[in-house]
Write an enzyme that holds these catalytic residues in place. Structure first.
Site, mmCIF file in Angstrom:
data_model
loop_
_atom_site.group_PDB
_atom_site.id
_atom_site.type_symbol
_atom_site.label_atom_id
_atom_site.label_comp_id
_atom_site.label_asym_id
_atom_site.label_seq_id
_atom_site.Cartn_x
_atom_site.Cartn_y
_atom_site.Cartn_z
ATOM 1 N N ASN A 1 -32.130 6.972 96.209
ATOM 2 C CA ASN A 1 -32.718 6.838 97.538
ATOM 3 C C ASN A 1 -34.224 7.036 97.376
ATOM 4 O OD1 ASN A 1 -33.528 7.032 100.175
ATOM 5 N ND2 ASN A 1 -32.177 8.733 100.716
ATOM 6 N N ARG B 1 -30.051 2.913 98.205
ATOM 7 C CA ARG B 1 -30.254 2.844 99.644
ATOM 8 C C ARG B 1 -31.420 1.882 99.895
ATOM 9 N NH1 ARG B 1 -31.587 7.813 103.671
ATOM 10 N NH2 ARG B 1 -31.328 6.644 105.577
ATOM 11 N N HIS C 1 -30.305 4.148 110.019
ATOM 12 C CA HIS C 1 -29.339 5.238 109.791
ATOM 13 C C HIS C 1 -27.909 4.708 109.685
ATOM 14 C CE1 HIS C 1 -32.355 8.159 111.811
ATOM 15 N NE2 HIS C 1 -32.424 8.320 110.492
ATOM 16 N N ARG D 1 -42.461 11.297 114.785
ATOM 17 C CA ARG D 1 -42.500 9.963 115.414
ATOM 18 C C ARG D 1 -42.256 10.084 116.913
ATOM 19 N NH1 ARG D 1 -38.170 7.183 111.599
ATOM 20 N NH2 ARG D 1 -38.346 8.983 110.228
ATOM 21 N N GLU E 1 -24.608 10.366 103.450
ATOM 22 C CA GLU E 1 -25.054 8.997 103.175
ATOM 23 C C GLU E 1 -24.897 8.648 101.691
ATOM 24 O OE1 GLU E 1 -28.333 10.501 105.460
ATOM 25 O OE2 GLU E 1 -28.738 8.478 106.182
#
Ligand code: ADP
Length: 396
Positions: free
Chosen positions: A9, A93, A182, A242, A383
């Site tokens: 990742n 990923r 996601h 964010r 994940e």
């Protein structure tokens, strides 16, 4: 003989890895770690299956500072631990699959060209996902690689939910549409839901992935119908730094009236807003909850109330809600946020079991009362495991 699966990742400043072994039905982790501070002061750290620290090294100051060297270093370290066993497949990923990729892909020159064509849609992330694929192709030429996309799970959204009300050509010709992110986390949750609650798995479930980056998704029978992130990972919920959902007119005002340029606006929206911007001192939910500052309280309340509004909006889009699932750093660990959200959703049929909500555990668990119309769960996401499973399935 068990097989080894390496999961990568990679981001702009760090590369995370997990090494899985596949002797059991589901892959189990052997090592996980990361190289952080890639372009500043690279630090390598790793843990074993029992969560013991087995590496914690700062690279020498004259070591090259880039993805290429970091991957070589990581691979050398791993090879010294796996005693001659070889890696069967590498899963990556990849943030953006655009409209091209709706499932994992075995890497070929065509796939790499396809990923490069998607760079304009995710200029800050996609190049960092592609580099490790190229480097590992050179280092381990005989090991197949598989790309696992963060957007793929959302390709089941009906067209209506993928559109912005811009002229239709913008979605068709320019790819300006709601992709969502996601996806690997949602896919993992959807994969374990049948063991936890068949009604939720087959019915209407809202999943709240609340971490540093946060989003929510409405699932029908385990398939995504609508998600809060859109064209970029900026939309929807406020996050650590964010802003989340914002009136596009604000951006025009920043440009035209405050004379901010694109780079300044990007920094403001991605790095200086959200929990950090509202509180003025931290993007970390733990800091905010431990603080007496009124602005920290405001940030915490803004976050929870955004989750509530998005939950209700997703429920409307999927025709109601049988279950609500909390996951990721805040969703899994922050009982206060869960409590605030559940209390504000009582009108919809959420009855929180306060004692169950207060329990700390890394296991999936129900936190609503037995007679709650909407079942509420905390389910830790995974994940990396999702990527390992997808990579193995792709070469099977
Ligand atoms: P990322 O999106 O980087 O993967 P995580 O899913 O790890 O992020 O979530 C990080 C967030 O989870 C941070 O805001 C952190 O404060 C929050 N968090 C972790 N543990 C707790 C806790 N015990 N209580 C409240 N918030 C927590």
């Amino acid at each position: 003989m068990s097989e080894l699966v390496l999961v990568i990742n990679a981001g702009s400043s760090s590369i995370k890895f997990s090494l899985f072994e596949t002797s059991a039905a589901d892959p189990i982790v052997l090592f996980k770690g990361q190289m952080e501070g890639l372009y500043v002061e690279p630090k390598f750290s790793a843990k074993d299956a029992a969560d013991n620290k087995v590496a914690n090294e700062t690279l020498p100051s004259d070591a090259p500072k880039n993805h290429d060297y970091a991957l070589r270093y990581m691979l050398n370290w791993l090879e010294s631990r796996i005693e001659g066993r070889s890696i069967a497949v590498i899963g990556h990923r990849v943030v953006h699959g655009g409209t091209t990729y709706s499932k994992p892909e075995l890497v070929t020159p065509e796939v790499i060209a396809g990923l490069e064509a998607l760079i304009p849609l995710a200029p800050l992330h996609e190049p960092h996902n592609i580099t490790p694929i190229r480097v590992l192709e050179e280092l381990l030429p005989n090991v197949p690689q598989v790309t696992c996309f963060d957007t793929a799970f959302h390709t089941t959204q009906p067209e209506l939910n993928q559109l912005f009300a811009l002229p239709y050509e913008f979605s068709q010709k320019e790819g300006i549409r709601r992709y969502g992110f996601h996806g690997l986390s949602y896919e993992y949750i959807a994969s374990v839901l049948p063991e936890i609650d068949t009604r939720a798995a087959e019915g209407r479930t809202v999943v709240a992935h609340l971490g540093n980056g946060s989003s929510m998704a409405g699932l029908l029978g385990g398939r995504c119908q609508l998600t809060t992130m859109g064209f970029t990972a900026l939309d929807g919920l406020p996050m650590g730094t964010r802003c989340g959902r914002i009136d596009a007119g604000v951006v025009l005002h920043l440009m035209n009236h405050l004379k901010m340029d694109a780079k300044q606006i990007e920094t403001l929206l991605y790095k200086e807003s959200g929990l950090l911007g509202l509180s003025g001192f931290s993007s970390d939910m733990r800091d905010l909850e431990n603080s007496d500052s009124p602005r920290a309280k405001l940030a915490v309340e803004y976050f929870a109330s955004s989750v509530v509004r998005e939950a209700a909006s997703l429920a409307a889009a999927i025709g109601g809600m049988d279950a609500l699932v909390f996951t990721a750093g805040i969703g899994e660990n922050d009982a206060n946020t869960r409590k605030a959200v559940c209390h504000q959703l009582r009108w919809l049929g959420v009855e929180l079991d306060e004692a169950a909500n207060a329990v700390r555990s890394s296991e999936p668990r129900r936190i609503s009362l037995a007679d709650s119309k909407i079942a509420v769960y905390v389910i830790p996401t995974n994940e990396e495991l999702m990527i390992a499973r997808q990579a193995l399935a792709c070469i099977a």
